[in-house]
Design a protein around this motif. Structure first.
Motif, PDB file in Angstrom:
ATOM      1  N   ASP A  13      22.921  17.712 -15.934  1.00  0.00           N
ATOM      2  CA  ASP A  13      23.228  16.857 -14.784  1.00  0.00           C
ATOM      3  C   ASP A  13      22.546  15.512 -14.985  1.00  0.00           C
ATOM      4  N   SER A  14      23.322  14.437 -15.066  1.00  0.00           N
ATOM      5  CA  SER A  14      22.771  13.109 -15.357  1.00  0.00           C
ATOM      6  C   SER A  14      21.935  12.548 -14.205  1.00  0.00           C
ATOM      7  N   GLU A  15      22.036  13.133 -13.020  1.00  0.00           N
ATOM      8  CA  GLU A  15      21.264  12.663 -11.877  1.00  0.00           C
ATOM      9  C   GLU A  15      19.849  13.242 -11.848  1.00  0.00           C
ATOM     10  N   PHE A  16      19.531  14.110 -12.808  1.00  0.00           N
ATOM     11  CA  PHE A  16      18.228  14.772 -12.845  1.00  0.00           C
ATOM     12  C   PHE A  16      17.629  14.661 -14.239  1.00  0.00           C
ATOM     13  N   ILE A  17      16.286  14.712 -14.292  1.00  0.00           N
ATOM     14  CA  ILE A  17      15.586  14.707 -15.564  1.00  0.00           C
ATOM     15  C   ILE A  17      14.455  15.732 -15.491  1.00  0.00           C
ATOM     16  N   SER A  18      14.305  16.513 -16.542  1.00  0.00           N
ATOM     17  CA  SER A  18      13.272  17.547 -16.556  1.00  0.00           C
ATOM     18  C   SER A  18      11.904  16.922 -16.815  1.00  0.00           C
ATOM     19  N   VAL A  19      10.900  17.423 -16.099  1.00  0.00           N
ATOM     20  CA  VAL A  19       9.516  16.980 -16.333  1.00  0.00           C
ATOM     21  C   VAL A  19       8.639  18.162 -16.751  1.00  0.00           C
ATOM     22  N   GLY A  20       9.254  19.272 -17.083  1.00  0.00           N
ATOM     23  CA  GLY A  20       8.507  20.438 -17.542  1.00  0.00           C
ATOM     24  C   GLY A  20       7.874  21.219 -16.395  1.00  0.00           C
ATOM     25  N   ALA A  21       6.899  22.029 -16.740  1.00  0.00           N
ATOM     26  CA  ALA A  21       6.209  22.869 -15.749  1.00  0.00           C
ATOM     27  C   ALA A  21       4.769  22.406 -15.593  1.00  0.00           C
ATOM     28  N   VAL A  52      13.398  16.174 -11.717  1.00  0.00           N
ATOM     29  CA  VAL A  52      13.292  15.034 -10.805  1.00  0.00           C
ATOM     30  C   VAL A  52      14.696  14.587 -10.427  1.00  0.00           C
ATOM     31  N   ASN A  53      14.889  14.365  -9.132  1.00  0.00           N
ATOM     32  CA  ASN A  53      16.158  13.849  -8.630  1.00  0.00           C
ATOM     33  C   ASN A  53      16.123  12.325  -8.673  1.00  0.00           C
ATOM     34  N   LEU A  54      16.867  11.728  -9.593  1.00  0.00           N
ATOM     35  CA  LEU A  54      16.873  10.270  -9.752  1.00  0.00           C
ATOM     36  C   LEU A  54      17.670   9.565  -8.672  1.00  0.00           C
ATOM     37  N   GLU A  55      18.481  10.290  -7.968  1.00  0.00           N
ATOM     38  CA  GLU A  55      19.406   9.685  -7.007  1.00  0.00           C
ATOM     39  C   GLU A  55      18.742   9.321  -5.686  1.00  0.00           C
ATOM     40  N   ARG A  56      17.650  10.007  -5.342  1.00  0.00           N
ATOM     41  CA  ARG A  56      16.972   9.750  -4.061  1.00  0.00           C
ATOM     42  C   ARG A  56      15.583   9.180  -4.311  1.00  0.00           C
ATOM     43  N   VAL A  57      15.290   8.046  -3.700  1.00  0.00           N
ATOM     44  CA  VAL A  57      13.958   7.446  -3.765  1.00  0.00           C
ATOM     45  C   VAL A  57      13.447   7.340  -2.335  1.00  0.00           C
ATOM     46  N   LEU A  58      12.196   7.734  -2.141  1.00  0.00           N
ATOM     47  CA  LEU A  58      11.605   7.726  -0.805  1.00  0.00           C
ATOM     48  C   LEU A  58      10.321   6.909  -0.787  1.00  0.00           C
ATOM     49  N   LEU A 108      14.550   5.281 -14.095  1.00  0.00           N
ATOM     50  CA  LEU A 108      14.667   4.641 -12.792  1.00  0.00           C
ATOM     51  C   LEU A 108      14.788   3.128 -12.919  1.00  0.00           C
ATOM     52  N   SER A 109      13.999   2.534 -13.809  1.00  0.00           N
ATOM     53  CA  SER A 109      14.052   1.079 -14.002  1.00  0.00           C
ATOM     54  C   SER A 109      15.416   0.648 -14.505  1.00  0.00           C
ATOM     55  N   ALA A 110      15.980   1.413 -15.430  1.00  0.00           N
ATOM     56  CA  ALA A 110      17.307   1.068 -15.946  1.00  0.00           C
ATOM     57  C   ALA A 110      18.380   1.262 -14.883  1.00  0.00           C
ATOM     58  N   ARG A 111      18.223   2.258 -14.068  1.00  0.00           N
ATOM     59  CA  ARG A 111      19.233   2.576 -13.056  1.00  0.00           C
ATOM     60  C   ARG A 111      19.223   1.575 -11.912  1.00  0.00           C
ATOM     61  N   TYR A 112      18.000   1.157 -11.472  1.00  0.00           N
ATOM     62  CA  TYR A 112      17.895   0.333 -10.272  1.00  0.00           C
ATOM     63  C   TYR A 112      17.422  -1.104 -10.527  1.00  0.00           C
ATOM     64  N   GLY A 155       0.793  -1.223   0.000  1.00  0.00           N
ATOM     65  CA  GLY A 155       0.000   0.000   0.000  1.00  0.00           C
ATOM     66  C   GLY A 155       0.823   1.270   0.000  1.00  0.00           C
ATOM     67  N   THR A 156       2.126   1.157   0.233  1.00  0.00           N
ATOM     68  CA  THR A 156       2.998   2.329   0.173  1.00  0.00           C
ATOM     69  C   THR A 156       3.376   2.613  -1.283  1.00  0.00           C
ATOM     70  N   VAL A 157       3.917   3.800  -1.508  1.00  0.00           N
ATOM     71  CA  VAL A 157       4.360   4.172  -2.852  1.00  0.00           C
ATOM     72  C   VAL A 157       5.796   4.687  -2.777  1.00  0.00           C
ATOM     73  N   LEU A 158       6.481   4.605  -3.902  1.00  0.00           N
ATOM     74  CA  LEU A 158       7.830   5.151  -4.023  1.00  0.00           C
ATOM     75  C   LEU A 158       7.755   6.467  -4.773  1.00  0.00           C
ATOM     76  N   VAL A 159       8.510   7.441  -4.308  1.00  0.00           N
ATOM     77  CA  VAL A 159       8.468   8.775  -4.900  1.00  0.00           C
ATOM     78  C   VAL A 159       9.883   9.296  -5.109  1.00  0.00           C
ATOM     79  N   VAL A 160       9.986  10.274  -5.991  1.00  0.00           N
ATOM     80  CA  VAL A 160      11.234  11.019  -6.181  1.00  0.00           C
ATOM     81  C   VAL A 160      10.898  12.500  -6.036  1.00  0.00           C
ATOM     82  N   GLN A 161      11.813  13.240  -5.463  1.00  0.00           N
ATOM     83  CA  GLN A 161      11.514  14.633  -5.159  1.00  0.00           C
ATOM     84  C   GLN A 161      11.729  15.540  -6.364  1.00  0.00           C
ATOM     85  N   LEU A 162      10.987  16.632  -6.370  1.00  0.00           N
ATOM     86  CA  LEU A 162      11.077  17.627  -7.433  1.00  0.00           C
ATOM     87  C   LEU A 162      11.822  18.855  -6.937  1.00  0.00           C
TER      88      LEU A 162
END
Length: 204
Positions: A145-153, A165-171, A197-201, A130-137
């Motif tokens: 910066d390869s650790e981030f990806i733009s998602v627009g406005a 999106v910060n790909l390096e931190r998952v919460l 994220l799938s390719a990275r982890y 029931g929990t979800v995984l998130v990445v911070q904006l």
């Protein structure tokens, strides 16, 4: 001329001069003032050691922000140890966090010192419990910066700035740790983040 008349002719000018001098002195003298009844201003008492001053933060305050304390607290996890996750794009405005939605929750600082900030995050995967995984904006520019990806406005930012999106931190976020749903990310932008994220982890 009588003796009295002679005496007055001699003393009269002196008496008049003395009376005029006394009148001028009385006019120059300052008016008497009463003692002030205003109580002296006392300095505010110093706070007792260990006491907390009232918070000036907006609502919700730092003390009651969902996701900060207790069993619903938002935590950083090792994304390579989460096992099977569901990354299907499925935003639904139903009061629950769903993959593809941007929600607000308490995000701990990287130092994990108990401090953090209420901020928007992108839900990228649902877990079986029931929990979800998130990445911070962030609205800070991370172009190149390869650790981030733009998602627009979008509507999650009141100034409609470009978000990254910060790909390096998952919460991990519990449903009770979500403060509110903000909006849904576009399917294309979500799929771009999920693929990275799938390719990275190694998510499947």
């Amino acid at each position: 001329m009588s003796f009295f008349s002679k005496l007055m002719s001699v003393l009269g000018p002196a008496i008049k001069s003395a009376m005029r001098s006394q009148t001028k002195t009385a006019q120059r003298a300052p008016a008497p003032t009463g003692r002030s009844t205003k109580a002296p201003t006392r300095p505010a008492p110093a706070p007792a050691p260990g006491s907390r001053r009232p918070s000036s933060a907006g609502t919700p305050g730092a003390e009651d922000s969902p996701g900060r304390f207790g069993p619903d607290r938002t935590v950083e996890i090792d994304p390579r140890q989460v096992g099977s996750v569901q990354t299907s794009y499925s935003p639904v405005t139903d009061g629950d966090p769903d993959p593809g939605e941007i929600i607000w929750t308490w995000v701990p600082f990287e130092e994990n010192d108990g401090q953090g900030k209420d901020r928007p995050v992108l839900v990228v995967a649902a877990e079986s419990g029931g929990t979800v995984l998130v990445v911070q904006l962030t609205s800070k520019d991370h172009d190149g910066d390869s650790e981030f990806i733009s998602v627009g406005a979008g509507d999650w930012d009141s100034s409609h700035r470009e978000s990254w999106v910060n790909l390096e931190r998952v919460l991990r976020v519990h449903p009770g740790g979500m403060r509110r749903e903000a909006s849904a990310l576009s399917r294309a932008a979500f799929q771009g983040v999920a693929a990275r994220l799938s390719a990275r982890y190694g998510w499947r």
